[in-house]
Scaffold this active site. Sequence first.
Site, PDB file in Angstrom:
ATOM      1  N   GLU A 178      57.729  75.030  63.680  1.00 28.66           N
ATOM      2  CA  GLU A 178      59.141  74.710  63.953  1.00 28.66           C
ATOM      3  C   GLU A 178      59.224  73.249  64.378  1.00 28.66           C
ATOM      4  OE1 GLU A 178      61.109  77.130  66.988  1.00 28.66           O
ATOM      5  OE2 GLU A 178      62.497  75.474  67.361  1.00 28.66           O
TER       6      GLU A 178
ATOM      7  N   ARG B 133      64.997  66.868  67.340  1.00 24.10           N
ATOM      8  CA  ARG B 133      65.269  66.151  68.593  1.00 24.10           C
ATOM      9  C   ARG B 133      64.889  64.685  68.525  1.00 24.10           C
ATOM     10  NH1 ARG B 133      62.781  70.631  72.752  1.00 24.10           N
ATOM     11  NH2 ARG B 133      63.664  72.389  71.638  1.00 24.10           N
TER      12      ARG B 133
ATOM     13  N   THR C  41      66.124  73.429  66.944  1.00 27.47           N
ATOM     14  CA  THR C  41      67.235  72.730  67.587  1.00 27.47           C
ATOM     15  C   THR C  41      68.352  72.427  66.571  1.00 27.47           C
ATOM     16  OG1 THR C  41      65.490  71.673  68.928  1.00 27.47           O
ATOM     17  CG2 THR C  41      67.733  71.016  69.383  1.00 27.47           C
TER      18      THR C  41
ATOM     19  N   LYS D 259      65.887  84.596  68.750  1.00 32.22           N
ATOM     20  CA  LYS D 259      65.064  83.833  69.683  1.00 32.22           C
ATOM     21  C   LYS D 259      65.562  84.197  71.092  1.00 32.22           C
ATOM     22  CE  LYS D 259      64.370  78.997  71.069  1.00 32.22           C
ATOM     23  NZ  LYS D 259      63.981  77.674  70.556  1.00 32.22           N
TER      24      LYS D 259
HETATM   25  C1  3PG Z   1      62.337  75.317  72.553  1.00 35.51           C
HETATM   26  O1  3PG Z   1      63.090  74.483  72.144  1.00 35.51           O
HETATM   27  O2  3PG Z   1      62.175  76.386  71.963  1.00 35.51           O
HETATM   28  C2  3PG Z   1      61.643  75.090  73.836  1.00 35.51           C
HETATM   29  O3  3PG Z   1      61.940  73.822  74.327  1.00 35.51           O
HETATM   30  C3  3PG Z   1      60.176  75.255  73.777  1.00 35.51           C
HETATM   31  O4  3PG Z   1      59.846  75.676  75.028  1.00 35.51           O
HETATM   32  P1  3PG Z   1      58.515  75.204  75.773  1.00 35.51           P
HETATM   33  O5  3PG Z   1      58.417  73.707  75.611  1.00 35.51           O
HETATM   34  O6  3PG Z   1      58.708  75.641  77.196  1.00 35.51           O
HETATM   35  O7  3PG Z   1      57.372  75.925  75.100  1.00 35.51           O
END
Ligand code: 3PG
Length: 213
Positions: A44, A48, A72, A132
Site C-alpha cells: 500500500e 502522502r 490515503t 480497514k
Molecule cells: C495508515 O495509514 O494505515 C497508518 O498510518 C499506518 O499505521 P502505522 O504507521 O501505525 O502502522
Amino acid sequence: MQTQSSLIERFAGVPVIPVLEFSSVDEALHVSEALIAGGLPVLEITLRTPVALEAIKAVAAAFPDAVVGAGTVLTPAQLQAVGEAGVKFAVSPGLTPALAVAAQGAGVALLPGVATASEAMAALEAGFQFLKFFPAEAAGGIPMLRSLYGPLAQLRFCPTGGIDAARAPSYLALPNVVCVGGSWVVPKDAVAKGDWERVRTLAREAAALRKPS
Ligand code: 3PG
C-alpha cells in the site's frame, strides 16, 4: 464496483500489508524490492508525498508480480487518479458518501476505513464487507474487533494503525481479521541509512506470521 471478494482473496494470501510513504521513486524501488524479496508482495503506497503516483507506477512496472495499491485515498478525484495509474486496490482511512458513490463506478476495489459500529453499518449499507479498521490500536484494538464480531459477524477487517510485530499475531488470531496493515516493516531510520537488508529481514519475519488455521 470492483468486487471486494477478490480483494479479500488477495489480502488473505499475506498476513501483513506494508503501509508505505515514499520520498523518492528510487527509495520506493529499493524498499519494494526488499519487501517483495522478504515475502510481502501486497504493497500500500500512500498518497502522502508528492512522488506517490509516480512511485506507484514505477513499482508496478518494476515488479509486475507484486500487488500494488494506493493508500490515503481521500476523495473521488484521488480514487480516479489511482485507478488511472493502474493500482490493484485503494485504501482510505474512512468513508464519505462521495467516496462510496465513486467506488461504485471505479475500476479499482476500495478498502474503506471504519472505527465504530455505526461506521461499519454505513459501510455495509454502501456495499462494503471488507474494511480497514483504523486507527486500530487507538480505536479499541483487539477487544473492539472481538465486540464487533458479535453483531456484525459478516464483516472482515484489515486492522491498521499502531500495530507492530508483537501485536500482529493476536490480531491475526481473530476470526474477523483477514490480515493487518502497518508501517513497522519499513523503519524510517533503516530507509535513511539505505539499510534494505533490515527491511528485507523485517518483511521475512512479518511474512512468517500466519493466521492460525
Ligand atoms: C495508515 O495509514 O494505515 C497508518 O498510518 C499506518 O499505521 P502505522 O504507521 O501505525 O502502522
